[in-house]
Design a protein around this motif. Structure first.
Motif: not given
Length: 563
Positions: A398-410
């Motif tokens: 759950e965290a891996n997927s979230y961080f991978n997506d989050f730091f694409k735009s932050n």
């Protein structure tokens, strides 16, 4: 108090010559706090059993002697040592560390920890059952006691578990008439008289049928819901929270706790540590809200470290890090014991500097090569704010997927730690608390006083990272920030510039926290450093109406009957 020689003889008859300390040098380790506070006691008693402790308490009640119960003496606010020399009665310190048995209940789902049992000992005891205690690293690294954690409502780093708490305990209390009573709320039928109850418990003389399961808590089973409420305008946890003051829990030594009964937790099958870096504190605010609000699995922990604190910890906590990394956390109590002995010996030689052990260990640490992983060091150069988040089992993906997506735009970045990196990242954070003390010991001639703040901010606080008014900031030599960011509990340590009135400045700092709706202390308890708020004062007075146990705690009265 009767003739002091007769009194000493009575106490010696209970514990033996070796375990009744009366000379100044042998008492020092028990009369001086781990980081704060010191005072006088006429003796230190070190009983081997609960029954011996009860007999000592009977003498103290008869002779009108103040009792300060002490376990590991690893507290940060001086709450388990005498403070000053202005008590209105003689003071006896009772050290419980020889009474360290841990008893297993319900196939490891619960335990009973006697007065001096430690978190580290509990970790080892529970390992064969595939379970772990409320706290696992940090406090356990310096040998903290199970009972001490309960008495102080210690918070710990673990996001799902909240403050150390139980409604199941066994303790001695002195009532308004000055009578010593034994209160058995353990939920175990151990007999009727104090002597019978204590003997049966310490000899493990009870059966499964005598263990009851009353409708009482053995942990804070609601905390996972509180910490998820990111829109609440109150902190998730703090020491003066009336919800979690009960009997031994939060008592701060106002009763003599013999044993506590606690829940344990299954050890997760998988762990993964993620290392996050950013230059914008709002990025961490977003991550915190997203994870607490939306994740199915709560994190195991989430430990924040500012870059200045990262640097100070790398330099001034290096020896502690290396000892734990190479020799294991069980060696830390031995190291601190050796450190105290070295300082005691050094104090007898005028040519040796004060804080000699700190200066010696600091010099030795310079020889050791860099102990931190390469990727952490790269993030140190890139980012001001560092967050070490540990996930377990289903939460990892759950965290891996979230961080991978989050730091694409932050702004910022993250990496999934190797096992070795993860261990070192967490350890670097957990030794951060010692950095300020070591810095101050090394630079004490050039700087002013040291201040350590333990602050719980409201769960909806967006501007969590401190921005001080310029007139306050100009008076500070050093600011070190670290803490448990998911819980919004931050440890903010300061060293003031030489010549600055630290007490006056502390009042101004506390005003800034009040204006933000914060509570303090968050998890270290008031000790002799903070003022106890009315909720705590009322709780203390109800537990100890004659003010016989640990008087003066939280800047309350040291006088008999609270006068």
């Amino acid at each position: 108090m009767e003739n002091s020689t007769e009194l000493i003889n009575k106490l010696t008859a209970i514990v033996g010559n070796k375990y009744l300390l009366t000379d100044t040098s042998s008492k020092q380790a028990y009369c001086k706090g781990f980081r704060f506070g010191s005072g006088e006691a006429f003796a230190v008693a070190k009983p081997a059993t609960l029954s011996e402790t009860w007999k000592i308490l009977q003498i103290c009640v008869a002779e009108d002697i103040i009792v300060i119960m002490q376990a590991a003496n690893t507290g940060l606010t001086g709450g388990s040592t005498p403070n000053g020399n202005d008590y209105d009665r003689p003071v006896l310190v009772i050290s419980t560390m020889r009474i360290n048995e841990i008893q297993i209940l319900d196939e490891g789902k619960q335990i009973v920890g006697l007065a001096g049992s430690t978190l580290f000992g509990l970790e080892k005891k529970l390992a064969p059952y595939g379970r772990e205690p409320h706290s696992v690293i940090g406090s356990s690294c310096i040998g903290a006691s199970i009972v001490g954690g309960i008495c102080n409502n210690s918070g710990g780093a673990l996001v799902k578990r909240g403050p150390a708490y139980t409604q199941l305990s066994l303790y001695a209390q002195i009532n308004e008439q000055g009578e010593l009573l034994l209160v058995n709320e353990l939920g175990i039928d151990l007999g009727s008289t104090p002597e019978e109850i204590l003997t049966n418990l310490e000899t493990n003389n009870y059966t499964e049928k005598q263990v009851q399961f009353p409708n009482k808590l053995a942990s804070d089973n609601e905390y996972h819901e509180r910490v998820r409420d990111v829109n609440a305008n109150t902190p998730a946890r703090f020491n003066a929270d009336g919800r979690r003051l009960y009997g031994a829990s939060g008592c701060a030594g106002k009763v003599a706790v013999f044993a506590v009964r606690l829940d344990t937790y299954p050890i997760p099958k998988r762990h993964q540590v993620f290392y996050i870096g950013t230059n914008n504190p709002e990025v961490l605010w977003k991550i915190r809200r997203d994870i607490l609000s939306n994740f199915k699995s709560l994190p195991v922990s989430g430990e924040y470290l500012h870059r200045d604190c990262y640097d100070a910890t790398k330099k001034y906590s290096k020896d502690t890090f290396v000892v734990i990394d190479k020799m294991g956390p069980n060696f830390i109590p031995k190291l601190f014991s050796l450190k105290r002995k070295v300082d005691l010996i050094a104090s007898k030689f005028k040519f040796l500097p004060s804080k000699f052990s700190d200066k010696l260990m600091q010099s030795m640490s310079k020889i050791w090569p860099n102990h931190l992983p390469k990727r952490m060091e790269q993030y140190r150069d890139l980012y001001e704010h560092h967050w070490v988040i540990e996930m377990s089992d289903e939460g990892i993906d759950e965290a891996n997927s979230y961080f991978n997506d989050f730091f694409k735009s932050n702004e910022g970045s993250y990496f999934a730690c190797t096992k070795k990196e993860g261990k070192k990242a967490l350890l670097h954070r957990f030794v951060a608390g010692s950095a300020i003390g070591r810095y101050h010991a090394i630079h004490q001639k050039e700087v002013g006083d040291m201040m350590s703040m333990d602050i719980a901010f409201p769960r909806n606080e967006k501007d969590w990272f401190e921005k001080l008014p310029q007139e306050i900031d100009d008076l500070l030599e050093v600011k070190l920030y670290y803490g448990h960011l998911f819980c919004h509990v931050l440890h903010q340590n300061y060293v003031v510039k030489k010549g600055v009135d630290a007490k006056a400045l502390k009042k101004e700092l506390l005003k800034t926290f009040d204006a933000r709706g914060a509570e303090y202390p968050a998890e270290h308890n008031v000790g002799h450093e903070y003022f106890a708020k009315p909720t705590l004062q009322n709780f203390y007075q109800k537990l100890d109406p004659t003010n016989a146990f640990n008087p003066g705690i939280g800047h309350t009265s040291k006088c008999k009957h609270w006068k």
